[in-house]
Design a protein around this motif. Sequence first.
Motif, PDB file in Angstrom:
ATOM      1  N   THR A 204       0.791  -1.235   0.000  1.00 36.30           N
ATOM      2  CA  THR A 204       0.000   0.000   0.000  1.00 36.30           C
ATOM      3  C   THR A 204       0.818   1.277   0.000  1.00 36.30           C
ATOM      4  O   THR A 204       0.360   2.310  -0.502  1.00 36.30           O
ATOM      5  N   GLY A 290     -12.692   2.992   2.050  1.00 35.43           N
ATOM      6  CA  GLY A 290     -11.242   2.884   1.934  1.00 35.43           C
ATOM      7  C   GLY A 290     -10.596   1.900   2.885  1.00 35.43           C
ATOM      8  O   GLY A 290      -9.366   1.776   2.897  1.00 35.43           O
ATOM      9  N   ILE A 292      -8.795  -1.114   4.450  1.00 34.53           N
ATOM     10  CA  ILE A 292      -7.850  -2.055   3.851  1.00 34.53           C
ATOM     11  C   ILE A 292      -7.889  -3.361   4.634  1.00 34.53           C
ATOM     12  O   ILE A 292      -7.711  -3.361   5.860  1.00 34.53           O
ATOM     13  N   LYS A 315     -14.663  -3.821  -9.661  1.00 33.61           N
ATOM     14  CA  LYS A 315     -13.416  -4.245  -9.043  1.00 33.61           C
ATOM     15  C   LYS A 315     -12.254  -3.801  -9.915  1.00 33.61           C
ATOM     16  O   LYS A 315     -12.288  -3.966 -11.138  1.00 33.61           O
ATOM     17  N   ARG A 317      -7.655  -3.110  -9.929  1.00 35.40           N
ATOM     18  CA  ARG A 317      -6.366  -3.374  -9.286  1.00 35.40           C
ATOM     19  C   ARG A 317      -5.481  -2.144  -9.461  1.00 35.40           C
ATOM     20  O   ARG A 317      -4.758  -2.020 -10.461  1.00 35.40           O
ATOM     21  N   VAL A 322      -3.083  -5.357  -4.613  1.00 29.97           N
ATOM     22  CA  VAL A 322      -4.229  -4.616  -4.074  1.00 29.97           C
ATOM     23  C   VAL A 322      -5.402  -4.736  -5.037  1.00 29.97           C
ATOM     24  O   VAL A 322      -5.290  -4.375  -6.216  1.00 29.97           O
ATOM     25  N   ASP A 323      -6.533  -5.248  -4.548  1.00 29.57           N
ATOM     26  CA  ASP A 323      -7.785  -5.257  -5.306  1.00 29.57           C
ATOM     27  C   ASP A 323      -8.767  -4.322  -4.613  1.00 29.57           C
ATOM     28  O   ASP A 323      -9.005  -4.448  -3.405  1.00 29.57           O
ATOM     29  N   GLU A 324      -9.332  -3.408  -5.382  1.00 30.80           N
ATOM     30  CA  GLU A 324     -10.249  -2.412  -4.841  1.00 30.80           C
ATOM     31  C   GLU A 324     -11.668  -2.769  -5.270  1.00 30.80           C
ATOM     32  O   GLU A 324     -11.960  -2.865  -6.470  1.00 30.80           O
ATOM     33  N   TYR A 325     -12.525  -3.003  -4.285  1.00 31.76           N
ATOM     34  CA  TYR A 325     -13.916  -3.375  -4.535  1.00 31.76           C
ATOM     35  C   TYR A 325     -14.798  -2.143  -4.326  1.00 31.76           C
ATOM     36  O   TYR A 325     -14.720  -1.487  -3.277  1.00 31.76           O
ATOM     37  N   ARG A 332     -15.415   2.071  -0.981  1.00 34.08           N
ATOM     38  CA  ARG A 332     -14.390   1.166  -1.526  1.00 34.08           C
ATOM     39  C   ARG A 332     -13.807   0.336  -0.385  1.00 34.08           C
ATOM     40  O   ARG A 332     -13.503   0.859   0.675  1.00 34.08           O
ATOM     41  N   ARG A 334     -10.555  -2.282   0.147  1.00 38.96           N
ATOM     42  CA  ARG A 334      -9.314  -2.685  -0.511  1.00 38.96           C
ATOM     43  C   ARG A 334      -8.784  -3.970   0.118  1.00 38.96           C
ATOM     44  O   ARG A 334      -8.510  -4.007   1.311  1.00 38.96           O
ATOM     45  N   LEU A 336      -5.903  -6.945   0.203  1.00 39.99           N
ATOM     46  CA  LEU A 336      -4.502  -7.184  -0.116  1.00 39.99           C
ATOM     47  C   LEU A 336      -4.252  -8.663  -0.392  1.00 39.99           C
ATOM     48  O   LEU A 336      -4.771  -9.539   0.308  1.00 39.99           O
TER      49      LEU A 336
END
Length: 421
Positions: A204, A290, A292, A315, A317, A322-325, A332, A334, A336
Amino acid sequence: MTAASSDIRDKGLADKGRARIQWAYSEMPVLQILEARFARERPLAGVRLSGCLHITTETANLARVLTAGGAQLLLCASNPLSTQDDVAAALVQHFGVPTYAIRGEDSRRYYQHIHRALDHQPQITLDDGADLVSELHQSRTDLLAQVVGGTEETTTGVIRLRAMAAEGALRFPLIAVNDALTKHLFDNRYGTGQSTLDGIIRATNILLASKVFTVVGYGWCGRGIARRAQGHGARVIITEVDPLRALEAAMDGFAVMPLQEAAACSDFMVTATGDKHVIDKAHFEAMKDGCILANSGHFNVEINLPALEALAVDKRRPRPSVDEYFFQDGRRIRLLAEGRLVNLAAAEGHPAAVMDMSFANQALCVAHLWAHQGEFANQVHGVPREIDEEVARLKLKALDLSIDRLTEEQSTYLASWREGT
């Protein structure tokens, strides 16, 4: 079976892997001592060993000790994202150890590799997570009669093996290396603590100071993660189901609350429980924008990934690991390292200095099992006290530290009940 029959990504990475293995070896003085001893005494001459382990530089140095002792060792990966491809190449090319491990391998190939390890017809197994032992008991029962015993390195694996033993399903004895004092007091606490934070920071590059950092589970791994996060200036919350551990966390100075409450205020949430769906749908729905998420447990089941996927409308990356949903309401979440072991999937795993003790226990327990075959019931056994103490003594010697000894008078006093006030 020869090293030529291995399945790795790229043999051309072997020289790079050997250099990194040697770098780690310089931090593993106990294994250096044991390698010389094993080469001299050959306690494992001709013994077939199959190891389902994280293929890392530290594991490669364990392999050096076992093969120096005469073992016929074959390795496969214990997690699809924990393999270091250059190390796998070095094991094959420079150390002659057949290895079946490719970083990022899918589930089908992962289990193919486990079955190649079982094709080796092991007499002793070495596991990180008990997948090898589980598969052996479920689909390769024809091999069970020749297995003398095995070792297990992880908390998660020991939990699985104890469940097998409780059901009467365990067909050979296992030594829980994880439970050795020279393992969990150091590897789990200091190793997991440092390497988990390392993985999170690498993935991150977000400052931890002032952030709200929740650790889910306050076992030895959770204790280490919490202390390291606190050291970075984070405000640490602990969530627990065990009242004793929750009380300990409170007296250690951490905030303690239910997971649902922590989800609403956390910037980071890290699981270290060994259980399934600890972070679940209701927690995702409560999380702040946000947040994580990372998992430091062995398997990628601690965070309910299907529920997370079902809630997300998009979704992306934004960074490696890091994948952000994105949720319908604009929040969001995130994730890992795909919810896998963040310290190995996004970093390099534990520092060699703590693995030195863990793998010293592993090597000595393998030799102990072979030397004392037939003497153990088909249960999960602790590491013999003499092995634990020997590892501690060797580590102290390597650190150039001396300790006191009891006098004869003191030993007599401790062994007697007659002398009082």
